[in-house]
Write a protein that holds these residues in place. Structure first.
Motif, PDB file in Angstrom:
ATOM      1  N   PRO A 357       1.217  -1.005  -0.255  1.00 16.81           N
ATOM      2  CA  PRO A 357       0.147   0.013   0.048  1.00 16.81           C
ATOM      3  C   PRO A 357       0.970   1.416   0.192  1.00 16.81           C
ATOM      4  O   PRO A 357       0.375   2.226   0.179  1.00 16.81           O
ATOM      5  CB  PRO A 357      -1.295   0.274   1.051  1.00 16.81           C
ATOM      6  CG  PRO A 357      -0.004  -0.939   2.025  1.00 16.81           C
ATOM      7  CD  PRO A 357       0.514  -2.090   1.261  1.00 16.81           C
ATOM      8  N   ASP A 358       2.371   1.329   0.248  1.00 22.63           N
ATOM      9  CA  ASP A 358       3.155   2.369  -0.548  1.00 22.63           C
ATOM     10  C   ASP A 358       2.994   3.354  -1.110  1.00 22.63           C
ATOM     11  O   ASP A 358       2.093   4.302  -0.928  1.00 22.63           O
ATOM     12  CB  ASP A 358       4.584   2.163   0.336  1.00 22.63           C
ATOM     13  CG  ASP A 358       5.000   3.001   0.088  1.00 22.63           C
ATOM     14  OD1 ASP A 358       5.356   4.051   1.031  1.00 22.63           O
ATOM     15  OD2 ASP A 358       6.067   3.750  -0.272  1.00 22.63           O
ATOM     16  N   CYS A 359       3.064   3.044  -1.607  1.00 19.83           N
ATOM     17  CA  CYS A 359       2.748   3.564  -3.374  1.00 19.83           C
ATOM     18  C   CYS A 359       1.475   4.395  -3.895  1.00 19.83           C
ATOM     19  O   CYS A 359       1.193   5.182  -3.884  1.00 19.83           O
ATOM     20  CB  CYS A 359       3.087   3.272  -5.202  1.00 19.83           C
ATOM     21  SG  CYS A 359       2.180   1.502  -5.009  1.00 19.83           S
ATOM     22  N   GLU A 360       0.649   3.209  -2.709  1.00 20.82           N
ATOM     23  CA  GLU A 360      -1.308   3.894  -3.152  1.00 20.82           C
ATOM     24  C   GLU A 360      -1.241   4.912  -2.107  1.00 20.82           C
ATOM     25  O   GLU A 360      -1.858   6.188  -2.253  1.00 20.82           O
ATOM     26  CB  GLU A 360      -1.375   2.435  -3.136  1.00 20.82           C
ATOM     27  CG  GLU A 360      -3.133   2.888  -2.938  1.00 20.82           C
ATOM     28  CD  GLU A 360      -4.261   1.475  -2.744  1.00 20.82           C
ATOM     29  OE1 GLU A 360      -5.356   1.305  -3.703  1.00 20.82           O
ATOM     30  OE2 GLU A 360      -3.519  -0.045  -2.344  1.00 20.82           O
ATOM     31  N   TRP A 361      -1.175   5.265  -0.909  1.00 21.15           N
ATOM     32  CA  TRP A 361      -1.151   6.033   0.179  1.00 21.15           C
ATOM     33  C   TRP A 361      -0.769   7.367  -0.659  1.00 21.15           C
ATOM     34  O   TRP A 361      -1.020   8.095  -0.195  1.00 21.15           O
ATOM     35  CB  TRP A 361      -1.080   5.524   0.913  1.00 21.15           C
ATOM     36  CG  TRP A 361      -0.886   4.857   2.282  1.00 21.15           C
ATOM     37  CD1 TRP A 361      -2.741   3.385   1.584  1.00 21.15           C
ATOM     38  CD2 TRP A 361      -0.721   3.303   2.892  1.00 21.15           C
ATOM     39  NE1 TRP A 361      -2.889   2.987   2.470  1.00 21.15           N
ATOM     40  CE2 TRP A 361      -2.436   2.140   3.029  1.00 21.15           C
ATOM     41  CE3 TRP A 361       0.140   3.208   3.714  1.00 21.15           C
ATOM     42  CZ2 TRP A 361      -1.774   1.257   4.358  1.00 21.15           C
ATOM     43  CZ3 TRP A 361       0.522   2.586   4.557  1.00 21.15           C
ATOM     44  CH2 TRP A 361      -0.552   1.620   4.974  1.00 21.15           C
ATOM     45  N   LYS A 362       1.068   7.367  -1.435  1.00 21.56           N
ATOM     46  CA  LYS A 362       1.816   7.975  -1.485  1.00 21.56           C
ATOM     47  C   LYS A 362       0.563   8.953  -2.867  1.00 21.56           C
ATOM     48  O   LYS A 362       0.433  10.066  -2.751  1.00 21.56           O
ATOM     49  CB  LYS A 362       3.052   8.312  -1.857  1.00 21.56           C
ATOM     50  CG  LYS A 362       3.350   7.713  -0.832  1.00 21.56           C
ATOM     51  CD  LYS A 362       5.292   7.284  -0.766  1.00 21.56           C
ATOM     52  CE  LYS A 362       5.725   7.002   0.148  1.00 21.56           C
ATOM     53  NZ  LYS A 362       6.962   6.807   0.348  1.00 21.56           N
ATOM     54  N   ALA A 363       0.095   8.081  -3.365  1.00 27.68           N
ATOM     55  CA  ALA A 363      -0.860   8.361  -4.776  1.00 27.68           C
ATOM     56  C   ALA A 363      -1.595   8.769  -4.542  1.00 27.68           C
ATOM     57  O   ALA A 363      -2.603  10.497  -4.620  1.00 27.68           O
ATOM     58  CB  ALA A 363      -0.891   7.718  -5.587  1.00 27.68           C
ATOM     59  N   GLN A 364      -2.800   8.888  -3.357  1.00 24.85           N
ATOM     60  CA  GLN A 364      -4.363   9.012  -2.229  1.00 24.85           C
ATOM     61  C   GLN A 364      -3.333  10.588  -1.781  1.00 24.85           C
ATOM     62  O   GLN A 364      -4.910  11.698  -1.966  1.00 24.85           O
ATOM     63  CB  GLN A 364      -4.958   8.256  -1.835  1.00 24.85           C
ATOM     64  CG  GLN A 364      -4.917   7.100  -2.561  1.00 24.85           C
ATOM     65  CD  GLN A 364      -5.717   5.641  -1.122  1.00 24.85           C
ATOM     66  OE1 GLN A 364      -5.641   6.325  -0.141  1.00 24.85           O
ATOM     67  NE2 GLN A 364      -6.041   5.046  -2.032  1.00 24.85           N
ATOM     68  N   ALA A 365      -2.670  10.741  -1.672  1.00 25.42           N
ATOM     69  CA  ALA A 365      -1.983  11.656  -0.744  1.00 25.42           C
ATOM     70  C   ALA A 365      -1.751  12.835  -1.632  1.00 25.42           C
ATOM     71  O   ALA A 365      -1.348  13.772  -1.619  1.00 25.42           O
ATOM     72  CB  ALA A 365      -0.820  11.731   0.311  1.00 25.42           C
TER      73      ALA A 365
END
Length: 406
Positions: A357-365
């Motif tokens: 989920p690391d890259c996914e959380w950063k994209a959502q932010a």
């Protein structure tokens, strides 16, 4: 018969005869031995000499069928013959090497001709290659790959790397070149090379290097890649990425253009890991002694999964590739080439995000990642199977790329 002596004694004639006979025989035998030795002693005359070791060898040759009278001629003839044989042998080896080189060149020319006749995408770029390559590009992305990585290449093609007309549009409208980068096998023209040629005819997205593939030759391959890319395309930046890493091309382009006004830029996730002196461990450094005492760390350098350098640094590598030292680890080698140069190291952690989920959380932010991979695997673990999931959850979207203005 007997006789009387003066003293009146009587002596037998037969007894006297036997004693004297025995005495005379012994005396004759001794005299014979003495005279025989004196008569058969070989005189040291001028005409007769003792046999020397050399003559003994000559006599041996005579007994084996060689005449000593011709020894001088016999010794001189083999030297001349062996000299001619040696020259002939060298000429044959040179001829074999020349024929081998011609066969290699013929194979390469044949592959190029077949590519042109097949109407592959590469041939279309070659037809108007002069005008195509003289233009200015934003960046060249070289995807490091190997002969055994066909599934990885196909997974990249099906996710973040545009194909066919879209790839050509990316080059013409956005100034972005994307190519898989691979050399040739130890047996040039073998089954591995033919398989790559066939794959390139189908996709037209492979850049072949004058380099023999091998894991321990990654530093040499990196030098050859930058030298080849600089010669083919005039770009602002040259990027190297592994084939098990997910990349958002638009985000990468936007990151690079921020540093356009900076000369000699080296961009990546900078690190300074320990120098591993112990043999048998992963990333062992055979030249650990050059980095000081045990337990020391490397100088700052970008991690090898993805990094970018500006044109002047790529040109520097190209011009000095024959004298640049190669360490065991490719990313260390690249960092070492810039020591002593006035280079700006840009540490951008978006070039080394983790997988979901690391890259996914950063994209959502609102902080989209440039590249995503698993540190534990130095790439996406089982990338051929998982990269589609990473692309779905962390990809920037195709519209972002085509709307981007660099």
């Amino acid at each position: 018969m007997s006789m009387k002596s003066r003293g009146g004694e009587q002596i037998s004639r037969s007894t006297i005869s036997k004693k004297w006979t025995l005495f005379l025989c012994l005396a004759s035998f001794c005299a014979g031995l003495f005279l025989t030795n004196r008569m058969w002693t070989v005189p040291e005359s001028e005409g007769v000499t003792r046999t020397t070791a050399a003559e003994a060898e000559a006599l041996k040759l005579v007994s084996e069928g060689c005449d000593p009278k011709f020894q001088k001629d016999v010794k001189s003839v083999p030297k001349e013959i062996f000299g001619e044989v040696s020259k002939t042998h060298k000429a044959i080896k040179t001829l074999d090497k020349t024929i081998s080189n011609l066969e290699m060149e013929l194979a390469a020319a044949k592959a190029a001709q077949e590519s042109i006749l097949a109407g592959s995408p590469v041939s279309e770029a070659t037809e108007n290659g002069d005008s195509f390559r003289k233009r200015k590009f934003l960046m060249v992305i070289g995807i490091n790959t190997a002969f055994s990585s066909r599934k990885r290449r196909d997974s990249v093609r099906s996710t973040w790397m545009p194909q066919g007309e879209k790839r050509r549009k990316l080059e013409e409208e956005k100034g972005i070149i994307v190519r898989f980068v691979i050399g040739h096998s130890a047996t040039l023209g073998g089954i591995l090379d033919r398989a790559i040629e066939a794959e390139n005819k189908k996709h037209g997205d492979i850049l072949r290097l004058d380099h023999v593939e091998g894991y321990l030759e990654l530093s040499a391959k990196t030098k050859t890649y930058f030298a080849t890319a600089v010669a083919l395309w005039d770009a602002e930046y040259y990027v190297k990425v592994d084939d098990d890493v997910h990349v958002n091309i638009a985000t990468l382009g936007e990151t690079l253009v921020r540093h356009r006004k900076k000369p000699r830029v080296y961009i990546g996730c900078m690190k300074s890991g320990p120098v591993l002196a112990q043999k048998g461990v992963r990333y062992h450094e055979p030249e650990y002694w050059k980095f000081g005492e045990n337990g020391n760390k490397y100088f700052r350098h970008a991690t090898g999964q993805l990094y970018a350098i500006s044109k002047d640094l790529a040109s520097f590598i190209s011009l000095n590739r024959h004298v640049l030292h190669k360490y065991a680890n490719e990313d260390v080698s690249l960092g070492s080439w810039f020591i002593g140069l006035d280079v700006q190291h840009i540490d951008d952690r978006r070039l080394c995000c983790g997988t979901p989920p690391d890259c996914e959380w950063k994209a959502q932010a609102g902080n989209a990642c440039v590249a995503s991979f698993d540190w534990s695997c130095s790439g996406i673990c089982r990338s051929a199977d998982r990269i589609k999931e990473v692309h779905r959850r962390c990809g920037e979207g195709e519209d972002v790329l085509w709307k981007a203005a660099f």
